[in-house]
Structure formats: C-alpha cells, structure tokens
Design an enzyme around this catalytic site. Structure first.
Site, PDB file in Angstrom:
ATOM      1  N   LYS A 117      31.234 -22.392  43.608  1.00 26.20           N
ATOM      2  CA  LYS A 117      29.910 -22.104  43.059  1.00 26.20           C
ATOM      3  C   LYS A 117      29.247 -23.397  42.557  1.00 26.20           C
ATOM      4  O   LYS A 117      29.863 -24.465  42.610  1.00 26.20           O
ATOM      5  CB  LYS A 117      30.005 -21.043  41.954  1.00 26.20           C
ATOM      6  CG  LYS A 117      30.579 -19.704  42.462  1.00 26.20           C
ATOM      7  CD  LYS A 117      29.609 -18.955  43.395  1.00 26.20           C
ATOM      8  CE  LYS A 117      30.232 -17.885  44.274  1.00 26.20           C
ATOM      9  NZ  LYS A 117      30.919 -16.788  43.681  1.00 26.20           N
TER      10      LYS A 117
HETATM   11  C1  LIG Z   1      31.470 -15.315  43.834  1.00 23.69           C
HETATM   12  C2  LIG Z   1      30.739 -14.032  43.681  1.00 23.69           C
HETATM   13  C3  LIG Z   1      31.128 -13.042  42.778  1.00 23.69           C
HETATM   14  C4  LIG Z   1      32.441 -13.075  42.056  1.00 23.69           C
HETATM   15  O1  LIG Z   1      32.624 -14.212  41.310  1.00 23.69           O
HETATM   16  P1  LIG Z   1      34.091 -14.488  40.678  1.00 23.69           P
HETATM   17  O2  LIG Z   1      33.807 -15.493  39.602  1.00 23.69           O
HETATM   18  O3  LIG Z   1      34.910 -15.054  41.802  1.00 23.69           O
HETATM   19  O4  LIG Z   1      34.617 -13.218  40.176  1.00 23.69           O
HETATM   20  C5  LIG Z   1      30.320 -11.940  42.594  1.00 23.69           C
HETATM   21  N1  LIG Z   1      29.192 -11.799  43.291  1.00 23.69           N
HETATM   22  C6  LIG Z   1      28.778 -12.713  44.190  1.00 23.69           C
HETATM   23  C7  LIG Z   1      27.488 -12.491  44.918  1.00 23.69           C
HETATM   24  C8  LIG Z   1      29.552 -13.850  44.441  1.00 23.69           C
HETATM   25  O5  LIG Z   1      29.159 -14.738  45.352  1.00 23.69           O
END
Ligand SMILES: *Cc1c(COP(=O)(O)O)cnc(C)c1O
Length: 385
Positions: free
Chosen positions: A187
């Site tokens: 991210k």
């Molecule tokens: C990455 C992601 C999540 C989950 O994030 P985590 O921190 O891995 O639990 C939820 N929604 C979207 C759209 C994502 O891209």
C-alpha cells in the site's frame, strides 16, 4: 531474463529512520501497543486534519470489521458494496452475520456506481461500503447524499487512498461514519501489516477501541500507566485481538512523514505512464476530479477492443520481459464463495466484468526509476503487438 533484472510488481520503501525507530521500540522493552502506537495515531489524525480520532489496528480488514461492528451491523442486515474489490471489503460483512449486496462499478471511475447503490436499497439495508479504487475517490458527494436520504451508515474502504481527496477534502475527513486505511506491504505507506480506523463519532471510536483489545475497557498502555491499580480491568464484550504493535507503529510514524513525497513520486510515475501509453490502443486509468488528489496506489490499464492479444497473454509476455504485473480485481462475483452463496452472474455486473476481462495493473511504486517506467512502456508496446 535473469532474476536480478526482474522488475517487481510492488516494493515498499523503508528508510533508515523507520529502521532506527523499530530498533528503539525493541530496545525500550515495549513491543506491543504502547507509546509509539499512541504517537502514530495522533500523527495520523493530525495528517488528515478535520478533528478525527484515529485508532490503529493490525490490518485494514480488522479495522473494517471493527467499523461495521461499531455501526451495529448484524444478522439480517444488508450492506451494499462493489463487486470490483478485494474480498476483505465484503468478508467483514459476513463476520457479523449480515449479507453483502454487490453492485456494479461506474466505467468512468471504476468505483461503486451510485445509481446502482440507489437501486439496491431495501428495508434491510444498513450501510454502504465504497472503495476508492486505485486511489481515485468514489463519487462521495452523491453517495453521502443518498445515504443521508435513506438514513444509511457509510464506511469508506480507504485501503488505497492515503492521501486522496474528494471535493478538496482528505479521505478520512468526509461526512461518512468510518474510514479505514491499510498499511499492508504494497500500500502507499506500510507497517508490514496494519491499518487505521478513523472516525469523528465518539461512540464509534470508543466501541472500536474496546473491541480492538478483547472487549477490555482500557488498553494496555493506560492500564500500566494510569493511577488505577495496574492489575484491574473489565471485560464488557467478547472483543477481538486487533491492536497494532509498537514495532509496526514505529514504521508507520516515519512512513506517514513521507506520505506526501511518496504521493508526488507516484504522480510523476503515473504522468510518465500516461505519456508513454498515449499513442497505444490502451485505456489509461481514470484521473481524479479536477483539483483533487489521486494517491496513485494502482496504475490500472485496459486493453482497447482493437487489441487482439488477450489480457492473459499480455501479462505472460510482460512476465517474459521481466515485468511483474497484477490484476485488480478478479471481481467478487466470479469468486466461488461469493458467486455460489449469493447466486451472482457476470451479466449482473456488466461494467466490472468487461473491465476485468481487459485489465491489468502495471508496477507503480516509489523505488521505480524513470528508466524502469520506460522499460515497462516499451514492454507493453511489444506485448500488445
Ligand atoms: C489491501 C486491501 C484491504 C485489506 O487490507 P489489509 O490491511 O491487508 O487487511 C481491504 N480492501 C482493499 C480494497 C484492499 O486493497
């Protein structure tokens, strides 16, 4: 293609400040939720502005679960969300025994189609979860207006959107009930695993704080530093184990300080891609509305109808040229669990289905050089011929 020359799809950028802060947490003896988590929460709330409360958790999935729980979603409720997302967005609805109602996306934004949301509202509808796909804000003005009219709660899945704005306001400070960010490895900022629940509603904040740590009415930090007896606590609900560690928060404190610079670097790469791909039979990703910030978490392209090579073949050819790619997303209506449980078919989601069949995501991260971008562009050119 030798392995050292392979361009990864995504890589984090961790600096010496992050490493030193992690070492300081380790040396301090306080490795779980403590002072560094408190600092990260305060810094995060300040970064967003808008007098929000920020509650650090060990994943965005945990934050989304806590958010819906705090909004009172339960068995018998329906929650409307997009089919064009990661399964975490929808699975948290099932954790609470409620049912997701999937709707299609808007072809211009690749975010939830607000008209489709309006058409999906029933007397059982409790909440809506929009996703700011790729870091481009969903149409929050219309969505929030619709939610207000029908007295529905809104939780934004902001896993892609730090920093992103909607009508000039930072995602996290809009008039929704809850917003959840992700700090997963790929991210825009990362704590390895981690997330942040943000809200301006004190009742939601208090409930999420309690449920984050076993339904205990004070977190560990308060318990060991306040004047009340350090051994005393009360369990008020069967909570979860979703607290962030100080080791993770140490990364977050410094990643957050670099978030603006990261966003500028990502924008630069997106601009280079836009220029490099301009003459090709490729539909480039939607931009932010004029004046708004796009986090550029993802650079998602679609192959034009005139491209005769299949999407799968293009990915294969890019891989052969040493370029890692991905697909965002395999829509949930195609995933066996969601498809079979809710009797979903591609015909119910024509836009998402069409995008899925033609889409791939190119590498975009701050450690890429301009020559890496040029290499991807040249590889795409060769791949679609
Ligand atoms: C990455 C992601 C999540 C989950 O994030 P985590 O921190 O891995 O639990 C939820 N929604 C979207 C759209 C994502 O891209």
């Amino acid at each position: 293609m030798t392995n050292h020359n392979f361009l990864q799809f995504a890589l984090p950028e961790i600096g010496e400040e992050e490493i030193a802060e992690v070492v300081s947490a380790l040396r301090s003896g306080w490795v779980t939720t403590g002072p560094k988590t408190k600092q990260f929460e305060a810094d995060f709330a300040e970064f967003l502005g808008g007098r929000v409360e920020a509650i650090a958790v060990n994943s965005a999935t945990a934050g989304l679960h806590l958010g819906l729980e705090a909004l009172g979603v339960g068995p018998g409720d329906e929650v409307i969300t997009t089919t064009h997302t990661f399964t975490a967005t929808a699975e948290v609805i099932r954790y609470l025994g409620a049912d997701p109602v999937f709707v299609d996306i808007d072809a211009n934004t690749l975010c939830i189609d607000v008209d489709a949301v309006a058409a999906a509202i029933t007397p059982r509808t409790k909440a809506i979860i929009p996703v700011h796909f790729g870091g481009r804000a969903a149409d929050m003005g219309r969505l929030l207006e619709l939610a207000r009219k029908h007295n529905l709660r809104v939780m934004e899945d902001a896993a892609h959107s730090l920093p992103t704005t909607s009508n000039g306001k930072m995602i996290g400070t809009l008039d929704s009930d809850v917003t959840v960010f992700s700090f997963y490895a790929n991210k825009t900022i990362t704590t390895g695993e981690g997330g942040m629940l943000v809200t301006r509603d004190p009742a939601v904040a208090n409930r999420a704080r309690v449920m984050r740590l076993h339904g205990i009415n004070r977190d560990a930090f308060d318990r060991f530093t306040s004047k009340a007896p350090s051994w005393y606590y009360e369990v008020v609900a069967p909570g979860f184990k979703y607290n962030m560690t100080d080791i993770a928060a140490s990364l977050g404190i410094h990643q957050l300080r670099r978030a603006q610079a990261f966003q500028q670097k990502r924008t630069r790469i997106a601009t280079l891609y836009d220029a490099g791909l301009a003459e090709m039979p490729i539909i480039r990703p939607p931009h932010a509305a004029p004046g708004d910030i796009h986090s550029w978490h993802l650079y998602v392209i679609q192959l034009d109808e005139t491209v005769e090579v299949s999407r799968d073949q293009v990915i294969e050819r890019l891989f052969e040229q040493g370029i890692g790619c991905s697909v965002h997303y395999i829509p949930l209506h195609l995933q066996p669990y969601w498809r079979d449980t809710y009797k979903l078919t591609p015909a119910m989601f024509p836009v998402s289905q069409r995008v899925y069949e033609r889409t791939l995501t190119l590498p975009l991260y701050t450690r890429m050089s301009e020559s890496d971008v040029a290499r991807v562009v040249a590889a795409v050119q060769r791949a679609i011929r």
